[in-house]
Scaffold this active site. Structure first.
Site, PDB file in Angstrom:
ATOM      1  CG  ASP A   1      33.046 -29.437   7.615  1.00 38.83           C
ATOM      2  OD1 ASP A   1      32.899 -28.824   6.544  1.00 38.83           O
ATOM      3  OD2 ASP A   1      32.452 -30.485   7.880  1.00 38.83           O
TER       4      ASP A   1
ATOM      5  CG  ASP B   1      -0.357  -1.458   8.150  1.00 44.32           C
ATOM      6  OD1 ASP B   1      -1.305  -1.545   7.331  1.00 44.32           O
ATOM      7  OD2 ASP B   1       0.166  -0.375   8.468  1.00 44.32           O
TER       8      ASP B   1
ATOM      9  CG  ASN C   1      39.866 -33.996  -0.766  1.00 40.26           C
ATOM     10  OD1 ASN C   1      40.770 -33.740  -1.552  1.00 40.26           O
ATOM     11  ND2 ASN C   1      39.634 -33.261   0.302  1.00 40.26           N
TER      12      ASN C   1
ATOM     13  CG  ASN D   1      34.232 -34.233   6.558  1.00 42.29           C
ATOM     14  OD1 ASN D   1      34.185 -33.555   5.549  1.00 42.29           O
ATOM     15  ND2 ASN D   1      33.157 -34.570   7.252  1.00 42.29           N
TER      16      ASN D   1
ATOM     17  CG  ASP E   1      -3.345  -5.706   4.506  1.00 41.74           C
ATOM     18  OD1 ASP E   1      -4.002  -5.646   3.449  1.00 41.74           O
ATOM     19  OD2 ASP E   1      -2.874  -4.701   5.071  1.00 41.74           O
TER      20      ASP E   1
ATOM     21  CG  ASP F   1      -1.976   1.049   1.198  1.00 44.61           C
ATOM     22  OD1 ASP F   1      -2.106   1.719   0.161  1.00 44.61           O
ATOM     23  OD2 ASP F   1      -2.685   1.213   2.211  1.00 44.61           O
TER      24      ASP F   1
END
Length: 847
Positions: free
Chosen positions: A691, A594, A662, A687, A598, A333
């Protein structure tokens, strides 16, 4: 759970006198004490039928082990212990435990942060406790509470009405009734259907107009809404990002399963130990899977949510952040976003277009005495009248609704009694048969209809919102009803204006620069909308009215919706239709609302956006809540959302390409090596270490190219990226194999140690290349990613010299290997940079 001793006498609570209800619930009109309310909260539970989104720390920790591969690996490690191989099994279990703890630590921190943010936009309810009115979360409502409701409030529990004033409730979720239902205290027959229980309020309905005081009878799953919640509750639509993650998971599962079967079979055929081969295959599967992906995604989203909170944007649903960043159309709006949101009365006019104190007085009586939702228009009218209006009382009210588009108040004073109707000019004109001139003469409406329309067009073209005022004599012994809204006398106009914000053109340009198109959806007429478009720099806007929409077929509206700049004179039920057709056109659509009407459009949009000052029903339906009703806040939130999405995708690109490379290398190496390329515990350590730096990716810098336009999940792009950069990684792995086997004549332990060091170092450093589309030296990583990367590289280079190296099967490497490794890693980084430029250039040319 509700106490059975209370549920039986209160089963038909609409058939009780309020005194009997107070007795059965052991309470009074003064409300419960805080101590009693706390006791009942423990007895009945929280006032919600939803599962608690927050899991306990123990459950969250155990969830880190839910992967079938991880469970199999733990079982195999335990089996290994049973066969006497304690050292390797314990090391494997410790690595799994550390990896899982890292994921848990990240997720618990993210969950705590999100809980704090959600408290900022929690739906509150006015409750009488210890005789005083308090604002408390709706989840804390218990049977016996006294609640106070007004327009826009969500009814928090099934309740018996104690007192009301012009109360109208939307019960469409229960009855399917389009129009609001009037509610009044009283006693209703025990066998009355839900639609006839006019003295009862039901959880999930909301107040359209009026005020009420009610006694809470049932909460949570005991309510009518709770009983039918399984039928009513629809699964929250899956976002594009969630769907992408799911498909990505399927892809990894297929590759992992294929690799595990093939590699295990090959190792068995080569007569390698069965248990070692099985552990190797499982460790390989774990190595291919980005174990920390769920934690990384959660952390990225929570960091993004906190960054957005600093921009006054609160995220209620984390997964909506991706949609927020991908949004390319925003429907809103104009009030408060494009305009200042401060409606001002320009003038009150008679039918000739001249100032009229009488029109202003009647408009003021209507605006000041109505008991419905307080809106900016009524505030503007009330503040503009300074005459004497003492002694007037309200006899009855017909609240505003979005079908009639008008509000009627019947007032009386001494011998005077009349009804005043204010509303949309067209809806006022249609109920008038007469018109009052400036001199007070009443004449047929048809004689002045042309002049009225001319004034309306003139005012609208100048950008003013125009309302009509009409009146009709009433009867003190009979309340005015909807059926009486006819044969009224047209009195005049009310002209209002709400100027555009000073910086709105720049804001719209900022949105456009981000690839977001703004479409206005307004109830104002096309002339007002066209005037506003000119003021904010929209040249030759395409305007579609609600009436024109209703005459279009679905196919025609599907084509027209994306071409339209402004939807004017829109009915509330048409907003949802607009949103749905824009979505069907392939757009990611946000809707900012709002108001009481709505909620359907907020649910339909990919991103429902509301503001903290919105009515409860809108705020509850929204995914994102702004703490400031300003498009600039939204612009900042979009950028923060895109940064979050970009950093999440970085992890996926880095983890999949490095892991795939890998694992592909290990699969190939196991075909020609007489020993395992890496031991299971070494694979798991690889691993874990690769990570570790990527856990800081949420804080990494993001290039401008990643936020300058909407980006969406693309599984094919990820597949291509994984194959190209994974195979490139394997090329340099095989070069490392060649150096170790042919130049250094490495034995089993030297080979495994050498490849472990090269693999982790290259996978860690390559992060600096693949994290950005730019040359890596032009886009430096964030502080924490730089620190974590440096620490891991130093740690890995020194592992062979550590006291615990032997436990992992590592040995010291010849100095010459480090020279070869430096050359290989440098060549890898340079070729990855060249491959990256080629990859994105090719992608751009194909687009």
């Amino acid at each position: 759970m509700l106490d059975p001793s209370l549920s039986r006498p209160l089963e038909n609570f609409w058939n009780l006198k309020k005194e009997d209800a107070f007795t059965d619930l052991t309470c009074s009109e003064n409300g419960l004490s805080k101590i009693e309310a706390s006791t009942r909260l423990g007895q009945y539970g929280l006032n919600t039928f939803k599962a608690r989104s927050r899991t306990t720390s123990v459950i969250l920790f155990l969830k880190q082990f839910k992967s079938p591969i991880t469970i199999l690996l733990i079982a195999a490690a335990l089996l290994s212990m049973g066969l006497g191989d304690f050292t390797d099994a314990i090391i494997i279990l410790i690595i799994i435990l550390v990896s899982s703890f890292l994921g848990f630590w990240q997720e618990i921190g993210a969950a705590n942060a999100i809980d704090e943010l959600l408290k900022l936009v929690q739906i509150q309810c006015r409750i009488v406790r210890d005789g005083n009115e308090n604002e408390l979360p709706v989840e804390n409502v218990v049977p016996g509470d006294i609640i106070i409701l007004s327009a826009g409030d969500v009814v928090p529990a099934d309740s018996l009405l104690l007192d009301s004033k012009e109360l109208f409730i939307d019960e469409a979720a229960f009855t399917g009734e389009t129009f609001p239902v009037e509610k009044n205290p009283g006693i209703i027959a025990a066998d009355a259907p839900l639609s006839k229980r006019s003295n009862s309020l039901f959880m999930g309905s909301h107040v359209i107009s009026g005020k009420a005081k009610a006694l809470v009878i049932k909460t949570g799953k005991q309510t009518e809404f709770g009983k039918i919640s399984d039928r009513l509750r629809m699964k929250t639509p899956e976002t594009d990002f969630e769907k992408g993650i799911r498909h990505f998971g399927y892809l990894l599962m297929e590759i992992t399963l294929l690799l595990v079967i093939i590699i295990f079979a090959i190792n068995i055929l080569l007569h390698k130990p069965a248990l070692d081969s099985f552990l190797f295959s499982l460790a390989l599967a774990v190595g291919l899977t980005p174990q920390l992906l769920p934690a990384i995604i959660t952390v990225n989203l929570s960091v993004g949510a906190r960054a957005m909170a600093k921009q006054q944007v609160i995220v209620k649903r984390l997964s909506s952040i991706e949609n927020f960043g991908s949004m390319n159309i925003l429907c809103s709006d104009k009030t408060g976003t494009i305009t200042e949101g401060k409606v001002t009365l320009k003038d009150a006019l008679d039918i000739e277009g001249n100032h009229s104190d009488r029109t202003l007085q009647f408009a003021w009586l209507n605006a000041s005495m109505q008991q419905g939702f307080k809106n900016p228009i009524d505030e503007a009218i009330r503040s503009s009248y300074h005459g004497n209006a003492e002694g007037y009382l309200v006899q009855s009210e017909i609240p505003y609704d979005f079908i009639r588009k008008r509000l009627t108040i019947q007032v009386k004073r001494e011998k005077e009694n009349f009804a005043i109707t204010k509303g949309s000019l067209n809806r006022i004109v249609e109920i008038c048969e007469l018109a009052e001139t400036a001199g007070g003469q009443v004449i047929p409406m048809k004689d002045k209809l042309e002049a009225i329309n001319e004034n309306y067009t003139k005012l609208s073209s100048a950008g003013y919102r125009v309302l009509g005022i009409a009146y009709k004599n009433g009867n003190s012994e009979k309340d005015f009803t909807r059926e009486d809204e006819k044969d009224m006398i047209f009195l005049g106009f009310i002209a209002l204006f709400d100027p555009p914000k000073k910086d709105v053109q720049q804001t719209l340009q900022n949105l456009q620069n981000l690839g977001v198109e703004l479409k206005l959806i307004t109830g104002d007429n096309a002339l007002v909308a066209d005037n506003l478009a000119g003021q904010i720099g929209i040249k030759k806007p395409v305007i579609l009215t609600g009436k024109e929409m209703s005459e279009l077929s679905d196919r025609a509206l599907f084509q027209q919706a994306t071409l339209t700049n402004i939807f004017a004179e829109v009915e509330p039920n048409q907003k949802e239709r607009i949103i749905l057709f824009l979505k069907k056109s392939g757009n990611v659509v946000g809707f900012m609302g709002d108001g009481i009407n709505d909620a359907p459009a907020l649910h339909a949009a990919d991103v429902g956006i509301s503001v903290d000052s919105a009515v409860d029903v809108a705020k509850e339906a929204a995914d994102i809540v702004l703490l400031n009703h300003d498009l600039n806040v939204l612009v900042a939130g979009i950028v923060a959302g895109r940064r979050t999405f970009a950093n999440t995708m970085k992890y996926i690109f880095m983890a999949t390409s490095a892991n795939f490379g890998n694992m592909f290398s290990m699969a190939g190496a196991s075909l020609f090596l007489p020993f395992l390329p890496l031991l299971p515990k070494q694979i798991l350590l690889t691993n874990l270490l690769t990570d570790f730096p990527e856990m800081t990716i949420a804080t990494d810098r993001v290039d401008a190219v990643a936020v300058d336009k909407p980006h969406r999940w693309n599984i094919r792009f990820i597949q291509r990226f994984m194959i190209v950069f994974g195979l490139l990684s394997s090329v340099y792995d095989y070069l490392t194999f060649g150096v170790l086997l042919f130049l250094m004549k490495a034995n089993e332990k030297v080979f495994q140690t050498g490849w472990f060091v090269e693999s982790v170092v290259s996978a860690t450093l390559i992060v600096l290349v693949v994290r950005t589309r730019l040359p890596f030296f032009k886009s430096l990583p964030g502080k924490y990613l730089s620190i974590a990367t440096s620490l891991i590289v130093i740690f890995v280079l020194t592992i062979p010299f550590m006291p615990f190296a032997a436990l992992f099967g590592f040995v010291r490497l010849p100095l010459v290997f480090y020279g070869w490794m430096l050359l290989i890693v440098a060549a890898y980084i340079i070729s990855a940079e060249i491959a990256k430029q080629w990859f994105y250039k090719r992608l751009k040319n194909q687009a």
